[in-house]
Write an enzyme that holds these catalytic residues in place. Structure first.
Site, short mmCIF file in Angstrom:
data_model
loop_
_atom_site.label_atom_id
_atom_site.label_comp_id
_atom_site.label_asym_id
_atom_site.label_seq_id
_atom_site.Cartn_x
_atom_site.Cartn_y
_atom_site.Cartn_z
N HIS A 23 0.86 -0.97 0.14
CA HIS A 23 -0.06 0.04 0.00
C HIS A 23 0.99 1.23 -0.16
O HIS A 23 1.80 1.30 0.63
CB HIS A 23 -0.73 0.14 1.21
CG HIS A 23 -2.12 -0.77 1.36
ND1 HIS A 23 -2.06 -2.13 1.46
CD2 HIS A 23 -3.31 -0.72 1.25
CE1 HIS A 23 -3.17 -2.62 1.50
NE2 HIS A 23 -4.16 -1.65 1.14
N ASN A 41 8.32 -3.56 3.54
CA ASN A 41 6.88 -3.27 3.65
C ASN A 41 6.55 -3.61 5.23
O ASN A 41 5.60 -2.87 5.85
CB ASN A 41 6.04 -3.96 2.94
CG ASN A 41 4.59 -3.80 2.84
OD1 ASN A 41 4.09 -2.69 2.78
ND2 ASN A 41 3.67 -4.70 3.01
N ASP A 44 15.03 17.45 -1.05
CA ASP A 44 15.75 17.91 -2.12
C ASP A 44 16.39 16.63 -2.78
O ASP A 44 16.60 16.35 -3.97
CB ASP A 44 16.77 18.75 -1.78
CG ASP A 44 16.43 20.19 -1.72
OD1 ASP A 44 15.21 20.55 -2.28
OD2 ASP A 44 16.98 21.15 -1.27
N GLU A 96 13.87 14.77 -4.67
CA GLU A 96 13.46 15.49 -5.86
C GLU A 96 14.54 14.92 -7.02
O GLU A 96 14.27 14.84 -8.05
CB GLU A 96 13.44 16.81 -5.63
CG GLU A 96 12.43 17.19 -5.09
CD GLU A 96 12.08 18.66 -4.85
OE1 GLU A 96 11.06 19.30 -4.96
OE2 GLU A 96 12.98 19.44 -5.02
N PHE A 116 8.32 18.50 -5.50
CA PHE A 116 7.34 18.37 -4.32
C PHE A 116 7.11 19.72 -3.51
O PHE A 116 7.82 20.47 -3.67
CB PHE A 116 7.84 17.25 -3.03
CG PHE A 116 8.21 16.06 -3.71
CD1 PHE A 116 7.11 15.22 -4.14
CD2 PHE A 116 9.48 15.65 -4.02
CE1 PHE A 116 7.40 13.86 -4.56
CE2 PHE A 116 9.67 14.03 -4.42
CZ PHE A 116 8.69 13.59 -4.78
N GLU A 119 12.89 22.05 2.33
CA GLU A 119 13.46 20.92 1.71
C GLU A 119 14.71 20.44 1.63
O GLU A 119 15.15 19.29 1.17
CB GLU A 119 12.99 21.17 0.07
CG GLU A 119 11.63 21.15 -0.35
CD GLU A 119 10.84 21.25 -1.85
OE1 GLU A 119 11.83 21.21 -2.40
OE2 GLU A 119 9.88 21.20 -1.79
#
Length: 282
Positions: free
Chosen positions: A121, A152, A253, A256, A263, A276
């Site tokens: 999920h 997970n 960052d 990204e 974002f 960030e």
């Protein structure tokens, strides 16, 4: 000034096919009224079949960018506050998302069977317990990526629990974005690049970004240079079940630079530049 980064993909992480097709995506962020996109639309996803690898899906419970080549979401974004939590039981009704365009392959609930990877999920079942309908929505396969069981069920699950604790016990409101990047993960059956006879791509890494608001309902205006932002980047592999999720903290960052996404694009750039660049240390 911070630039929109969606096209700045790093080839080693994304794979040649995904990179080529994703570059056909639109160049400007799409607008949406979804509460789940309060902080922005990281890839400028659009609800148009002209962009099959950056296809925006806005549901009542979350929003996502779907990739029809990898057949997993590029990212999933959702709001979490006390209004989303209740006593609805876990539905476990994993199933195909019939809201996908009819011409596209729809990942089935059984497609991960025997793969060595969990149906992982992005928006957790535990974040949507207000109603049975809300909980059931988290079991659509467009909300899943192949996750190594130790990822997970270990640090990823522990971070989910920690996030809900911030809401339930501290009264916070969260805006959360998660996904995967790269190609090739190591599940219980070893390293795989795809599953389901090549239909579904396995990411090498899993990431999540959590904006923590002290005042629920404040939205973007509640984000300041002092706002806590938790970002993690984890290997999608076995052997990390007992690892502390805090050891995988990075800056926004950093994520990204690995994904090419922008974002928190609805937050003023001057504030983005501060929050960030920082790595959470609480």
């Amino acid at each position: 000034m911070k630039k929109f980064k969606f096209f700045n993909f790093l080839l080693p992480f994304m794979g040649v096919i995904s990179l080529t097709l994703l570059l056909r995506s639109p160049k400007a962020p799409a607008q949406s009224s979804s509460v789940h996109l309060t902080m922005g639309n990281p890839s400028g996803a659009v609800n148009s079949t002209s962009y099959p690898n950056n296809y925006l899906m806005s549901k009542s419970q979350y929003a996502l960018s779907y990739n029809n080549t990898t057949r997993i979401p590029n990212w999933v974004s959702w709001q979490l506050n006390n209004s989303w939590l209740g006593s609805a039981p876990r539905q476990d009704d994993f199933r195909a998302d019939t809201s996908l365009p009819s011409a596209w392959y729809r990942v089935q609930g059984t497609d991960y069977q025997g793969s060595g990877f969990d149906r992982g999920h992005m928006t957790p079942s535990g974040d949507r317990t207000r109603t049975v309908t809300d909980n059931s929505a988290t079991f659509l396969m467009t909300n899943m990526i192949p996750q190594a069981p130790d990822n997970n069920q270990g640090p990823w699950a522990n971070l989910e629990n920690y996030s809900r604790d911030l809401v339930v016990n501290q009264g916070k409101e969260l805006y959360i974005i998660s996904g995967g990047y790269g190609v090739g993960g190591t599940g219980s059956n070893g390293t795989q690049y795809t599953i389901a006879s090549g239909k579904i791509q396995v990411p090498a890494r899993t990431w999540k970004i959590i904006v923590v608001l002290n005042t629920p309902g404040s939205g973007v205006s509640g984000v300041t240079t002092n706002t806590r932002v938790i970002a993690v980047d984890m290997p999608n592999s076995q052997g990390i079940r007992n690892a502390n999720w805090k050891t995988y903290r990075v800056s926004v960052d950093s994520i990204e630079s690995k994904t090419g996404y922008n974002f928190l694009s609805n937050v003023p750039v001057s504030t983005q530049n501060v929050i960030e660049a920082r790595t959470d240390n609480l």
